[in-house]
Motif scaffolding. Structure first.
Motif, PDB file in Angstrom:
ATOM      1  N   PHE A   1       0.827  -1.208   0.000  1.00  0.00           N
ATOM      2  CA  PHE A   1       0.000   0.000   0.000  1.00  0.00           C
ATOM      3  C   PHE A   1       0.861   1.256   0.000  1.00  0.00           C
ATOM      4  CE2 PHE A   1      -1.780   3.536   2.424  1.00  0.00           C
ATOM      5  CZ  PHE A   1      -2.882   3.842   1.637  1.00  0.00           C
ATOM      6  N   TRP A   2       1.840   1.318   0.912  1.00  0.00           N
ATOM      7  CA  TRP A   2       2.651   2.524   1.011  1.00  0.00           C
ATOM      8  C   TRP A   2       3.608   2.664  -0.166  1.00  0.00           C
ATOM      9  CZ3 TRP A   2       0.946   6.523   3.074  1.00  0.00           C
ATOM     10  CH2 TRP A   2       0.154   6.472   4.228  1.00  0.00           C
ATOM     11  N   LEU A   3       4.102   1.561  -0.701  1.00  0.00           N
ATOM     12  CA  LEU A   3       4.955   1.663  -1.891  1.00  0.00           C
ATOM     13  C   LEU A   3       4.146   2.240  -3.052  1.00  0.00           C
ATOM     14  CD1 LEU A   3       7.727   1.167  -3.211  1.00  0.00           C
ATOM     15  CD2 LEU A   3       6.847  -1.061  -3.924  1.00  0.00           C
TER      16      LEU A   3
ATOM     17  N   LYS B   1       3.118   6.938  -6.502  1.00  0.00           N
ATOM     18  CA  LYS B   1       2.302   7.990  -7.122  1.00  0.00           C
ATOM     19  C   LYS B   1       2.885   9.367  -6.805  1.00  0.00           C
ATOM     20  CE  LYS B   1      -1.355  10.162  -8.805  1.00  0.00           C
ATOM     21  NZ  LYS B   1      -0.863  11.191  -9.689  1.00  0.00           N
ATOM     22  N   LEU B   2       3.288   9.584  -5.555  1.00  0.00           N
ATOM     23  CA  LEU B   2       3.890  10.866  -5.178  1.00  0.00           C
ATOM     24  C   LEU B   2       5.210  11.086  -5.924  1.00  0.00           C
ATOM     25  CD1 LEU B   2       3.281  10.767  -1.307  1.00  0.00           C
ATOM     26  CD2 LEU B   2       1.943  11.990  -3.051  1.00  0.00           C
TER      27      LEU B   2
ATOM     28  N   VAL C   1       5.216  14.155   2.287  1.00  0.00           N
ATOM     29  CA  VAL C   1       5.543  12.777   2.675  1.00  0.00           C
ATOM     30  C   VAL C   1       6.934  12.413   2.168  1.00  0.00           C
ATOM     31  CG1 VAL C   1       4.905  10.347   2.397  1.00  0.00           C
ATOM     32  CG2 VAL C   1       3.127  12.057   2.817  1.00  0.00           C
ATOM     33  N   LEU C   2       7.273  12.809   0.936  1.00  0.00           N
ATOM     34  CA  LEU C   2       8.621  12.538   0.407  1.00  0.00           C
ATOM     35  C   LEU C   2       9.680  13.291   1.203  1.00  0.00           C
ATOM     36  CD1 LEU C   2       8.019  12.660  -3.461  1.00  0.00           C
ATOM     37  CD2 LEU C   2       8.099  10.664  -1.948  1.00  0.00           C
ATOM     38  N   VAL C   3       9.387  14.529   1.531  1.00  0.00           N
ATOM     39  CA  VAL C   3      10.312  15.331   2.336  1.00  0.00           C
ATOM     40  C   VAL C   3      10.524  14.666   3.701  1.00  0.00           C
ATOM     41  CG1 VAL C   3      10.710  17.579   3.425  1.00  0.00           C
ATOM     42  CG2 VAL C   3       9.733  17.463   1.122  1.00  0.00           C
ATOM     43  N   ALA C   4       9.443  14.165   4.301  1.00  0.00           N
ATOM     44  CA  ALA C   4       9.544  13.500   5.603  1.00  0.00           C
ATOM     45  C   ALA C   4      10.412  12.249   5.513  1.00  0.00           C
ATOM     46  CB  ALA C   4       8.155  13.146   6.130  1.00  0.00           C
TER      47      ALA C   4
ATOM     48  N   THR D   1      10.974   4.142  -7.280  1.00  0.00           N
ATOM     49  CA  THR D   1      10.685   3.604  -8.611  1.00  0.00           C
ATOM     50  C   THR D   1      11.450   2.306  -8.846  1.00  0.00           C
ATOM     51  OG1 THR D   1      10.251   5.825  -9.438  1.00  0.00           O
ATOM     52  CG2 THR D   1      10.731   4.125 -11.084  1.00  0.00           C
ATOM     53  N   MET D   2      12.698   2.258  -8.420  1.00  0.00           N
ATOM     54  CA  MET D   2      13.493   1.038  -8.560  1.00  0.00           C
ATOM     55  C   MET D   2      12.852  -0.119  -7.795  1.00  0.00           C
ATOM     56  SD  MET D   2      17.299   2.776  -8.238  1.00  0.00           S
ATOM     57  CE  MET D   2      18.032   1.326  -7.566  1.00  0.00           C
ATOM     58  N   GLU D   3      12.363   0.149  -6.594  1.00  0.00           N
ATOM     59  CA  GLU D   3      11.719  -0.902  -5.796  1.00  0.00           C
ATOM     60  C   GLU D   3      10.425  -1.380  -6.453  1.00  0.00           C
ATOM     61  OE1 GLU D   3      10.769  -3.711  -2.841  1.00  0.00           O
ATOM     62  OE2 GLU D   3      12.669  -2.821  -3.496  1.00  0.00           O
ATOM     63  N   THR D   4       9.664  -0.445  -7.013  1.00  0.00           N
ATOM     64  CA  THR D   4       8.445  -0.827  -7.716  1.00  0.00           C
ATOM     65  C   THR D   4       8.786  -1.738  -8.897  1.00  0.00           C
ATOM     66  OG1 THR D   4       7.318   1.203  -7.052  1.00  0.00           O
ATOM     67  CG2 THR D   4       6.431   0.060  -8.978  1.00  0.00           C
TER      68      THR D   4
END
Length: 166
Positions: free
Chosen positions: A25-27, A32-33, A57-60, A94-97
């Motif tokens: 879910f979080w990946l 998307k972000l 969220v990315l900054v965090a 993106t690499m993990e996806t």
């Protein structure tokens, strides 16, 4: 969403933001972000530069990784360095996806190398489609012509020099 992300991910410490430790879910949510961030900063076939820092969220996530490295006593990070780190984190997501969807065997990142350009370059070399994306998004240049230094241009030069070196 930041509140939920904080409760479900950030509260578990810095290693929870490593892409391979994220739930599906979080990946997917972070992907998307990251797509939105990369799309707004790196237009395919147009080497333009913008200074969008991305979603909070990315900054965090990046701050969580950096806080682990600095252990609280480090200097403030510049906006340029933060933008560079967010770009590398977005590419890491993106690499993990890609890894999960294609069932690729690549070593997962650690907190020490998550924000390393070398990881991005290595993945681009073993995954030609990703390498082509880096070129088309002007993240990797076709020629190494020096340009005025900005975070974006420095990042492109770092990635390109590592591609060219091997």
């Amino acid at each position: 969403m930041l509140s939920r992300f904080s409760n479900e991910v950030l509260s578990h410490g810095p290693s929870a933001v490593l892409p391979h430790n994220l739930s599906d879910f979080w990946l997917k949510t972070l992907q998307k972000l990251c797509d939105d961030f990369l799309d707004s900063n790196f237009a395919v076939d147009q080497c333009t530069e913008t200074m969008n820092m991305g979603d909070p969220v990315l900054v965090a996530c990046v701050h969580e990784v950096l806080s682990n490295k600095q252990r609280g006593a480090g200097p403030e990070i510049s906006a340029e360095k933060l933008a560079e780190d967010i770009t590398i984190y977005a590419l890491s997501i993106t690499m993990e996806t890609i890894r999960r969807e294609a069932d690729l065997e690549i070593p997962p990142p650690t907190l020490e190398n998550l924000l390393s350009i070398d990881r991005i370059v290595h993945f681009g070399k073993i995954n030609p489609d990703f390498g082509q994306f880096l070129k088309r998004a002007c993240i990797v240049t076709e020629n190494g012509t020096p340009e005025k230094d900005s975070w974006f241009k420095r990042l492109k030069k770092k990635i390109y020099s590592r591609f060219a070196a091997s």
